[in-house]
Design a protein around this motif. Structure first.
Motif, PDB file in Angstrom:
ATOM      1  N   ALA A 137       0.823  -1.209   0.000  1.00 42.07           N
ATOM      2  CA  ALA A 137       0.000   0.000   0.000  1.00 42.07           C
ATOM      3  C   ALA A 137       0.854   1.253   0.000  1.00 42.07           C
ATOM      4  O   ALA A 137       0.529   2.237  -0.682  1.00 42.07           O
ATOM      5  CB  ALA A 137      -0.940  -0.008   1.205  1.00 42.07           C
ATOM      6  N   ARG A 138       1.950   1.229   0.751  1.00 39.11           N
ATOM      7  CA  ARG A 138       2.821   2.405   0.769  1.00 39.11           C
ATOM      8  C   ARG A 138       3.455   2.634  -0.595  1.00 39.11           C
ATOM      9  O   ARG A 138       3.661   3.776  -1.007  1.00 39.11           O
ATOM     10  CB  ARG A 138       3.892   2.244   1.837  1.00 39.11           C
ATOM     11  N   CYS A 140       2.067   1.929  -3.457  1.00 43.75           N
ATOM     12  CA  CYS A 140       1.024   2.520  -4.305  1.00 43.75           C
ATOM     13  C   CYS A 140       0.884   4.007  -4.018  1.00 43.75           C
ATOM     14  O   CYS A 140       0.755   4.823  -4.938  1.00 43.75           O
ATOM     15  CB  CYS A 140      -0.299   1.806  -4.063  1.00 43.75           C
ATOM     16  N   GLU A 141       0.901   4.374  -2.743  1.00 46.19           N
ATOM     17  CA  GLU A 141       0.818   5.778  -2.374  1.00 46.19           C
ATOM     18  C   GLU A 141       2.014   6.561  -2.906  1.00 46.19           C
ATOM     19  O   GLU A 141       1.876   7.700  -3.378  1.00 46.19           O
ATOM     20  CB  GLU A 141       0.735   5.913  -0.856  1.00 46.19           C
ATOM     21  N   LEU A 144       1.636   7.165  -6.648  1.00 52.87           N
ATOM     22  CA  LEU A 144       0.639   8.203  -6.913  1.00 52.87           C
ATOM     23  C   LEU A 144       1.203   9.586  -6.608  1.00 52.87           C
ATOM     24  O   LEU A 144       0.970  10.540  -7.361  1.00 52.87           O
ATOM     25  CB  LEU A 144      -0.613   7.949  -6.083  1.00 52.87           C
ATOM     26  N   ALA A 170      -3.398   5.676 -10.572  1.00 51.10           N
ATOM     27  CA  ALA A 170      -4.053   4.831  -9.576  1.00 51.10           C
ATOM     28  C   ALA A 170      -4.586   3.547 -10.187  1.00 51.10           C
ATOM     29  O   ALA A 170      -4.671   2.511  -9.511  1.00 51.10           O
ATOM     30  CB  ALA A 170      -5.193   5.612  -8.913  1.00 51.10           C
ATOM     31  N   PRO A 194      -5.176  -1.917  -2.857  1.00 52.24           N
ATOM     32  CA  PRO A 194      -4.763  -0.504  -2.958  1.00 52.24           C
ATOM     33  C   PRO A 194      -5.852   0.446  -2.494  1.00 52.24           C
ATOM     34  O   PRO A 194      -7.025   0.304  -2.870  1.00 52.24           O
ATOM     35  CB  PRO A 194      -4.463  -0.345  -4.462  1.00 52.24           C
ATOM     36  N   TRP A 195      -5.473   1.378  -1.660  1.00 49.69           N
ATOM     37  CA  TRP A 195      -6.356   2.436  -1.172  1.00 49.69           C
ATOM     38  C   TRP A 195      -7.651   1.887  -0.565  1.00 49.69           C
ATOM     39  O   TRP A 195      -8.726   2.473  -0.709  1.00 49.69           O
ATOM     40  CB  TRP A 195      -6.681   3.429  -2.293  1.00 49.69           C
ATOM     41  N   ALA A 198     -10.881   1.612  -2.738  1.00 53.10           N
ATOM     42  CA  ALA A 198     -11.498   2.787  -3.348  1.00 53.10           C
ATOM     43  C   ALA A 198     -11.285   2.778  -4.861  1.00 53.10           C
ATOM     44  O   ALA A 198     -10.317   2.205  -5.370  1.00 53.10           O
ATOM     45  CB  ALA A 198     -10.919   4.063  -2.746  1.00 53.10           C
ATOM     46  N   VAL A 203      -9.735   8.058  -5.728  1.00 55.34           N
ATOM     47  CA  VAL A 203      -8.342   8.274  -5.306  1.00 55.34           C
ATOM     48  C   VAL A 203      -7.765   9.509  -5.989  1.00 55.34           C
ATOM     49  O   VAL A 203      -7.039  10.295  -5.366  1.00 55.34           O
ATOM     50  CB  VAL A 203      -7.498   7.025  -5.635  1.00 55.34           C
TER      51      VAL A 203
END
Length: 582
Positions: A137-138, A140-141, A144, A170, A194-195, A198, A203
């Motif tokens: 997840a980090r 992916c952030e 983005l 995203a 991811p997210w 969402a 996103v």
């Protein structure tokens, strides 16, 4: 009672379910007979010849190049994902619970592939090359955030990317998760969400457009001089621009024909007449008809002076190569100048020199005070070509502004798209154009008609006359960049050429095909029954879309003239141009 349905998904290390697959057959694309068909194992999928691709689709988006992804595992992942997006009914794709159920457009898939390639390159830069299972997840952030901002060469933030770019970024990890059971070379971990599940639009903080369409109309202060200039050029310049375009093509044909003739003679047998004699005969013809010698463009004059010509040489401004081509020679040899200088200077003194095109131009009424002025001053060839392009752009502006056609629909117009005018009632003439609706349709679009006013009809007629090869069915406009053309148009109107004709300067402000379409939608909707008429004319699928175009909260659909009038923009704005349509 619910029965669990399980599907036999693929594992890492299995053979790809798409191995050796015919891409076009799986995606349902048709190709001309004899065309090479791309295969899944190819690293380059060429869809250039697919039947039905829109004219608007650039050539680089018709070729899917997977070689930019250097890791062979991730290259296979990219191929599997793209083909799954193109063929959602494939037996290996249909069981996936989160897969798309409708095939994505080829252009959309091209964008997905480009963003996926960026993501893989970014992973390599971060040192995450062992497996996609490292993506969390980090990560992916972080990606983005990497795509959210525009950086300069020093890594300093200088701006923000659009919501569309953020949404594309995203979508990459979301797609990898949604299709991970399909991948056979590498895949994200099973616990990656991811997210928190969402959507990519949420996103990316995409505007929802529920209250109003995000595309704003063209400002009145900009639209009024733009339409005034475009309509003036369409009516006053149109016939003269057609003649000028024919003169340019004829001059080019003569030059090419003489150059080929001279080239074919070279090295085979000596010419029957000396080059100096041919040019002397041509000079005598210039004196007989009092036709000025052709001037050389200023940039070439500077080149001559840099090569050693004297700045006060009377021949430094004369286009000697053009004279040679008119005499049937490929070019003017410097050796001939010793013999020809005297006759050249004598002819120059008698007839002078001038630019090649636009001499003795007809007069037109100026836009501001109707004073008669030449429609153009003498022009060099490139200037003449540019002026023809300006008139063509004026026709495109008029067509787009009063027809409301999308860019894809404008680009699908062909020579012969004008239907014969009809007169359903005395004094009422109906003009129709034929094109294709591309948006929201299957590959190839659907043929449809647009009922337009006479100005749009005449604009198409002028574009056909300016077409270099007006064969029936030939693409009328082709793929064009309106923003570039409009910038040239505005610069010309604001230049001395436009001011000489009395055209009002065009202030700075965005003018796009989408904004012109939105402006027309507003002008039509603020009339009794206008929302339904706008929906039909703009070929919207749902009235809700039309209401988003036309500020539904401000519309007064009671039919009372006073309420409709109070909703309109001020009458001294562009409304008087749109009155022609109703």
């Amino acid at each position: 009672m619910t029965t669990a349905v399980t599907a036999a998904f693929h594992s890492v290390g299995d053979e790809s379910p798409f191995a050796c697959a015919d891409i076009c057959r799986e995606a349902g694309f048709d190709l001309p007979a004899g065309t090479r068909r791309p295969v899944f194992d190819d690293d380059l999928w060429d869809f250039t010849d697919v039947i039905g691709l829109p004219v608007q689709m650039p050539l680089h988006q018709r070729r899917f190049d997977f070689t930019s992804i250097t890791d062979p595992r991730w290259r296979l992942v990219a191929k599997e994902l793209v083909l799954a997006l193109l063929a959602p009914r494939h037996p290996a794709v249909a069981p996936l619970p989160r897969a798309y159920r409708t095939a994505l457009h080829l252009r959309t898939c091209a964008g997905r592939l480009a963003e996926l390639s960026r993501f893989f390159h970014w992973l390599a830069d971060q040192g995450l090359t062992s497996s996609l299972a490292q993506v969390d997840a980090r990560c992916c952030e972080a990606y983005l955030a990497h795509r959210r901002y525009v950086l300069d060469e020093h890594g300093t933030v200088v701006g923000s990317q659009s919501p569309a770019v953020r949404r594309a970024a995203a979508l990459v990890p979301i797609d990898l998760v949604n299709y991970r059971e399909l991948f056979t070379a590498d895949r994200p971990s099973d616990d990656l969400v991811p997210w928190g599940g969402a959507t990519a639009s949420a996103v990316a903080e995409m505007p929802n457009g529920r209250d109003e369409n995000k595309t704003q109309p063209v400002e009145d202060s900009v639209l009024q001089p733009v339409l005034a200039a475009a309509l003036y050029l369409l009516s006053a310049f149109g016939p003269h621009a057609v003649t000028l375009a024919e003169d340019i093509r004829e001059a080019d044909r003569i030059g090419v024909r003489y150059a080929r003739k001279a080239s074919s003679r070279h090295g085979r047998k000596p010419p029957t007449q000396h080059p100096e004699a041919k040019i002397t005969v041509l000079l005598a013809e210039h004196e007989r008809t009092n036709d000025p010698l052709p001037l050389l463009p200023d940039r070439h004059v500077a080149d001559r002076i840099a090569k050693g010509w004297a700045a006060n040489d009377p021949l430094v401004h004369v286009s000697l190569d053009l004279l040679a081509r008119r005499a049937g020679l490929s070019q003017f040899s410097p050796q001939w100048l010793t013999t020809l200088r005297e006759p050249l200077e004598e002819t120059l003194a008698k007839v002078g020199a001038d630019r090649e095109f636009g001499r003795n131009a007809a007069s037109v009424a100026a836009a501001d005070d109707n004073e008669a002025v030449p429609w153009t001053l003498p022009l060099h060839r490139l200037q003449a070509v540019a002026l023809v392009g300006i008139v063509r752009t004026a026709a495109v502006i008029v067509l787009a502004a009063v027809s409301g056609m999308r860019s894809s629909e404008l680009m699908e117009l062909t020579v012969g798209c004008r239907r014969p005018p009809e007169e359903p009632a005395p004094g009422l003439t109906r003009y129709r154009l034929v094109s294709k609706v591309i948006k929201g349709q299957e590959l190839g679009g659907i043929v449809d008609e647009w009922v337009v006013i006479e100005h749009a009809y005449r604009a198409v007629e002028l574009i056909e006359q300016l077409h270099p090869d007006p064969r029936e069915g030939a693409t009328l406009l082709g793929r064009f960049a309106f923003d570039v053309r409009y910038r040239w148009f505005r610069n010309w109107v604001n230049s001395q050429a436009g001011q000489r004709l009395g055209l009002a300067p065009i202030p700075t402000g965005p003018v796009t095909l989408r904004r012109l379409r939105r402006t027309l939608a507003l002008e039509m909707a603020y009339r009794p029954g206008g929302v339904l008429a706008t929906k039909i004319h703009l070929k919207h699928i749902a009235v809700a879309t039309t209401e988003g175009y036309s500020k539904a909260r401000e519309l007064h659909q009671t039919g009372a003239k006073s309420q409709v009038t109070c909703s309109r923009r001020r009458p001294d704005g562009p409304q008087r141009y749109y009155e022609l349509a109703f």
